[in-house]
Design an enzyme around this catalytic site. Sequence first.
Site, PDB file in Angstrom:
ATOM      1  N   CYS A  15      37.385 -48.851  -6.637  1.00  0.00           N
ATOM      2  CA  CYS A  15      37.325 -50.298  -6.216  1.00  0.00           C
ATOM      3  C   CYS A  15      36.127 -50.198  -4.977  1.00  0.00           C
ATOM      4  O   CYS A  15      35.304 -49.067  -5.294  1.00  0.00           O
ATOM      5  CB  CYS A  15      38.610 -50.879  -5.371  1.00  0.00           C
ATOM      6  SG  CYS A  15      39.056 -49.737  -4.025  1.00  0.00           S
TER       7      CYS A  15
ATOM      8  N   ARG B 264      42.839 -51.054  -3.215  1.00  0.00           N
ATOM      9  CA  ARG B 264      43.192 -51.183  -4.684  1.00  0.00           C
ATOM     10  C   ARG B 264      43.285 -50.084  -5.588  1.00  0.00           C
ATOM     11  O   ARG B 264      44.041 -49.559  -6.223  1.00  0.00           O
ATOM     12  CB  ARG B 264      42.348 -52.365  -5.273  1.00  0.00           C
ATOM     13  CG  ARG B 264      42.641 -53.858  -4.847  1.00  0.00           C
ATOM     14  CD  ARG B 264      41.361 -54.687  -5.226  1.00  0.00           C
ATOM     15  NE  ARG B 264      40.288 -54.169  -4.558  1.00  0.00           N
ATOM     16  CZ  ARG B 264      39.217 -54.920  -4.669  1.00  0.00           C
ATOM     17  NH1 ARG B 264      38.939 -55.997  -5.561  1.00  0.00           N
ATOM     18  NH2 ARG B 264      38.016 -54.582  -3.967  1.00  0.00           N
TER      19      ARG B 264
ATOM     20  N   ASP C 157      40.645 -58.856  -3.941  1.00  0.00           N
ATOM     21  CA  ASP C 157      40.565 -57.991  -2.812  1.00  0.00           C
ATOM     22  C   ASP C 157      41.524 -58.061  -1.813  1.00  0.00           C
ATOM     23  O   ASP C 157      41.434 -59.210  -1.124  1.00  0.00           O
ATOM     24  CB  ASP C 157      39.049 -57.750  -2.177  1.00  0.00           C
ATOM     25  CG  ASP C 157      38.981 -56.496  -1.347  1.00  0.00           C
ATOM     26  OD1 ASP C 157      39.942 -55.919  -0.824  1.00  0.00           O
ATOM     27  OD2 ASP C 157      37.973 -56.053  -0.918  1.00  0.00           O
TER      28      ASP C 157
HETATM   29  P1  4NP Z   1      39.430 -51.961  -1.495  1.00  0.00           P
HETATM   30  O1  4NP Z   1      39.467 -52.652  -0.280  1.00  0.00           O
HETATM   31  O2  4NP Z   1      38.018 -51.942  -1.926  1.00  0.00           O
HETATM   32  O3  4NP Z   1      40.392 -52.489  -2.428  1.00  0.00           O
HETATM   33  O4  4NP Z   1      39.565 -50.582  -1.046  1.00  0.00           O
HETATM   34  C1  4NP Z   1      38.478 -52.903   0.686  1.00  0.00           C
HETATM   35  C2  4NP Z   1      38.489 -51.952   1.885  1.00  0.00           C
HETATM   36  C3  4NP Z   1      37.695 -51.907   2.747  1.00  0.00           C
HETATM   37  C4  4NP Z   1      36.408 -52.902   2.580  1.00  0.00           C
HETATM   38  C5  4NP Z   1      36.536 -54.016   1.723  1.00  0.00           C
HETATM   39  C6  4NP Z   1      37.622 -53.719   0.871  1.00  0.00           C
HETATM   40  N1  4NP Z   1      35.662 -53.102   3.754  1.00  0.00           N
HETATM   41  O5  4NP Z   1      34.812 -54.125   3.712  1.00  0.00           O
HETATM   42  O6  4NP Z   1      35.497 -52.057   4.857  1.00  0.00           O
END
Ligand code: 4NP
Length: 150
Positions: free
Chosen positions: A8, A14, A122
């Site tokens: 992800c 995710r 997300d």
């Molecule tokens: P992930 O969620 O891609 O599902 O782990 C996120 C975690 C952090 C960030 C964005 C999405 N961020 O912008 O820091």
Amino acid sequence: MIRVLFVCLGNICRSPMAEFIFKDAVRRRGEEAGFYAESAGTSGEEEGNPVYPPARAELARHGISCAGKRARRMTAADYGRFDYILAAESANVRGIMRICGDPQGKVHRILDFSARPRDIADPWYTGDFAATYADLCEGIEAFLDSVSPR
Ligand code: 4NP
């Protein structure tokens, strides 16, 4: 042995949820000898951080631990280490293309294996970790049904 890397953006929501749901599903199917899984992010933003607490809590509600997991960024070398590289959403597929491309057709979205191929939103923005859990289970069960050595 089929090797799967879940990917992800941050590797704190995710894809780590996917990694530990996948390991649990494989164990319940009695197929531990057949699969190996890790997770990584296309961004290095969260490098070294533990799984985001609401994601960890959603796993715990289903009896799944993600203890010890720390975020890491996907590397070009990962491409050779895995048979399947499964992304949460299309934006992650584009990120993977920038890191290593896909000369051997290993990159798919997790829900490309389901009856209704689509992105997984997300939860960092939606806040709906139960929906993320359900989407991941749907994709992972469909993936295992399609590749299981049976
Ligand atoms: P992930 O969620 O891609 O599902 O782990 C996120 C975690 C952090 C960030 C964005 C999405 N961020 O912008 O820091």
